[in-house]
Write an enzyme that holds these catalytic residues in place. Structure first.
Site, PDB file in Angstrom:
ATOM      1  N   ASP A  74       0.947  -1.319   0.012  1.00 52.95           N
ATOM      2  CA  ASP A  74       0.035   0.108   0.040  1.00 52.95           C
ATOM      3  C   ASP A  74       0.673   1.170   0.092  1.00 52.95           C
ATOM      4  O   ASP A  74       0.704   2.151  -0.699  1.00 52.95           O
ATOM      5  CB  ASP A  74      -1.236   0.050   1.300  1.00 52.95           C
ATOM      6  CG  ASP A  74      -1.664   1.290   1.406  1.00 52.95           C
ATOM      7  OD1 ASP A  74      -2.542   1.708   0.424  1.00 52.95           O
ATOM      8  OD2 ASP A  74      -1.415   1.765   2.415  1.00 52.95           O
ATOM      9  N   ASP A  77       4.695   0.667   4.101  1.00 51.34           N
ATOM     10  CA  ASP A  77       4.479  -0.573   4.811  1.00 51.34           C
ATOM     11  C   ASP A  77       4.519  -1.942   4.225  1.00 51.34           C
ATOM     12  O   ASP A  77       4.824  -1.582   2.913  1.00 51.34           O
ATOM     13  CB  ASP A  77       3.407  -0.581   5.897  1.00 51.34           C
ATOM     14  CG  ASP A  77       2.079  -0.161   5.016  1.00 51.34           C
ATOM     15  OD1 ASP A  77       1.907  -0.500   3.941  1.00 51.34           O
ATOM     16  OD2 ASP A  77       1.003   0.326   5.823  1.00 51.34           O
ATOM     17  N   TYR A 226      -8.020   2.146   6.998  1.00 50.40           N
ATOM     18  CA  TYR A 226      -8.774   2.640   5.792  1.00 50.40           C
ATOM     19  C   TYR A 226     -10.344   2.249   6.030  1.00 50.40           C
ATOM     20  O   TYR A 226     -10.873   1.613   5.558  1.00 50.40           O
ATOM     21  CB  TYR A 226      -8.284   2.055   4.527  1.00 50.40           C
ATOM     22  CG  TYR A 226      -7.006   2.455   4.128  1.00 50.40           C
ATOM     23  CD1 TYR A 226      -6.972   3.632   3.318  1.00 50.40           C
ATOM     24  CD2 TYR A 226      -5.808   1.697   4.234  1.00 50.40           C
ATOM     25  CE1 TYR A 226      -5.516   3.983   2.796  1.00 50.40           C
ATOM     26  CE2 TYR A 226      -4.710   1.956   3.702  1.00 50.40           C
ATOM     27  CZ  TYR A 226      -4.577   3.347   3.187  1.00 50.40           C
ATOM     28  OH  TYR A 226      -3.222   3.667   2.427  1.00 50.40           O
ATOM     29  N   GLU A 466       5.657   9.943   3.577  1.00 50.62           N
ATOM     30  CA  GLU A 466       5.130   8.651   3.141  1.00 50.62           C
ATOM     31  C   GLU A 466       4.485   8.798   1.958  1.00 50.62           C
ATOM     32  O   GLU A 466       3.735   9.726   1.481  1.00 50.62           O
ATOM     33  CB  GLU A 466       4.373   7.870   4.002  1.00 50.62           C
ATOM     34  CG  GLU A 466       3.975   6.659   3.786  1.00 50.62           C
ATOM     35  CD  GLU A 466       3.484   5.753   4.657  1.00 50.62           C
ATOM     36  OE1 GLU A 466       3.276   4.569   4.812  1.00 50.62           O
ATOM     37  OE2 GLU A 466       2.771   6.270   5.650  1.00 50.62           O
TER      38      GLU A 466
END
Length: 486
Positions: A74, A77, A226, A466
């Site tokens: 994703d 990670d 999410y 990120e």
């Protein structure tokens, strides 16, 4: 021509030409697609271009005796979250067929289609039965307690699913949308594959209609990362993509028309809120589908979408906030994902009104297709370095870009150069170092600056540093368009 109109035209021309020689948009486009190869999970192919990555996640799905090898990690990670992944594939497929000519001109159409197929091949595996869909691989909290390369993962690879007893109509519908949009993308080059994608899309939409509920209620582990707050936008989104892919009017008359609302004016377009995309698809389809012409609901959708775009270009009634240097700013957490999707909508809407000779009027004046492209270009230019920090928020582009991103595989030396396994906690030696990333995650779009144009290039700054797969998908289309014009 009045002085006011002459000034407006002069400013537009300046905006369109600003930075003409400053940025290589074709190179940025290439990198934006290359990024997906660095995010690959599974057995890497022989033509893998990102050489510092290795095979990983080769037993995914084995806990449920199913093959869930493949797909994309994703973000920074090692999780595979299918809800944002499906949105990513929808937007990447849309970018690919909407700007197919522009991508082909830059020799990137094949790479874009390959990026889509890597994701849809995996999502096909995740849909083994009509009313069963896997929603996630990995346990979010346990994954985030470790800092390991994907090739070294020791965290649980638990696979979670939705079914008739544990519904998730938002997830099922979003995956259906991804399959339908991808079916359009592959219709010319691979019609057999396109038909397979449509079959899965149709099955999943029926599953979503008949078994309603939010997937994050059925998969609690996803809620922290999410969570879905509304399933209605995904249902409309899927129905409209299926309408576009099949021309079957039942998807409109049986679902979209029956919905009483329009989503009204939104403040962003994202993996969680697709109403802006829904509004665009309704408006676009009414120009090509006879039964939609002159429908009274069309005007409501048009007003809502137009106001969102007017707000983005600062000519609306409630303009989107901008940083002092002009970046559209939506959220302190990973803001550039929203900026890229807003720029994408402005770009496809520019195509739409340009093709159909539509005049767009905002509260503060008319807006032309060129002005919409100028807006999208201004956001891209900011991302690529035209900002107070002089930093490119696309990793690997230019000479000054983030070198301490929140990404496990990028920060730790490649398994190709350091084959010794990295332990769960041992990886934090690289997380905590001030050294630059061991590997350049080319093309990754990080979260970006704060509302005051400030950015801190530190790995612990996950809100800004990120990157995520959802960030790049709309940017691919925008870059394809801009690279063809400038």
């Amino acid at each position: 021509m009045s002085a006011t109109k002459l000034l407006a035209l002069t400013l537009l021309l300046l905006a369109l030409n600003q930075g003409f020689a400053s940025f290589d948009y074709g190179a940025a486009l290439t990198k934006s697609i290359l990024y997906y190869e660095a995010q690959r999970s599974g057995k890497l192919p022989a033509n893998q271009r990102v050489k510092w990555r290795g095979d990983s996640g080769l037993k995914d799905g084995s806990d449920n005796n199913i093959d869930l090898v493949g797909g994309y990690y994703d973000a920074g990670d090692n999780m595979k979250f299918h809800f944002p992944l499906a949105y990513t594939m929808t937007m990447l497929a849309w970018s690919t067929f909407e700007f197919a000519n522009e991508l082909a001109a830059k020799n990137e159409l094949g790479n874009a289609l390959a990026a889509v197929k890597w994701g849809t091949d995996y999502l096909i595996k995740a849909h083994p039965q009509p009313n069963v869909l896997y929603a996630q691989v990995g346990e979010g909290q346990k994954d985030h307690e470790c800092w390991q390369r994907p090739e070294d993962m020791t965290t649980p690879r638990t696979s979670f699913k939705i079914d008739e007893q544990h519904p998730g109509s938002d997830l099922a519908a979003e995956v259906a949308a991804a399959f339908a949009a991808s079916a359009i993308a592959f219709k010319k080059s691979n019609p057999t594959y396109s038909s397979l994608l449509l079959k899965h899309a149709q099955q999943l939409f029926e599953f979503a209609k008949n078994h309603r509920g939010r997937y994050s209620d059925s998969v609690p582990d996803a809620k922290t990362f999410y969570e879905s707050r509304d399933e209605q936008d995904e249902m409309l989104w899927a129905a409209l993509w299926l309408l576009r892919a099949t021309s079957n009017t039942n998807y409109y008359g049986g679902y979209v028309e029956a919905y009483s609302g329009t989503g009204w004016i939104r403040s962003m377009f994202s993996w969680e809120d697709k109403y802006v995309g829904v509004q665009f698809l309704v408006i676009e389809q009414q120009h090509y589908t006879q039964f939609l012409k002159n429908h009274s609901k069309w005007e409501d959708y048009n007003i809502a979408l137009s106001e969102f775009i007017c707000n983005c270009v600062q000519k609306g009634n409630s303009n989107i906030k901008t940083t002092p240097a002009g970046l559209s700013w939506f959220n302190e957490w990973n803001n550039l994902q929203y900026t890229s999707s807003a720029a994408f909508i402005a770009t496809v809407y520019a195509n739409h009104i340009g093709r159909n000779g539509i005049q767009m009027t905002c509260a503060d004046g008319d807006v032309t297709p060129d002005e919409l492209i100028a807006y999208a270009k201004s956001q891209v230019d900011y991302i690529l370095g035209e900002n107070p920090s002089g930093i490119s928020y696309m990793v690997g582009y230019g000479s000054n870009y983030p070198t301490h991103i929140h990404h496990r595989a990028a920060s730790i030396p490649s398994i190709k150069t350091r084959p010794a396994p990295v332990t769960c906690k041992g990886g934090f030696d690289w997380y905590n170092t001030n050294n630059n990333d061991s590997n350049v995650l080319e093309g990754a779009l990080v979260g970006g600056p704060n509302e005051n144009d400030g950015y801190s290039d530190t790995r612990s700054n996950f809100a800004q540093a990120e990157a995520a797969t959802a960030n790049n998908a709309p940017l691919v289309g925008v870059l394809a368009k801009i690279a063809s014009k400038f």
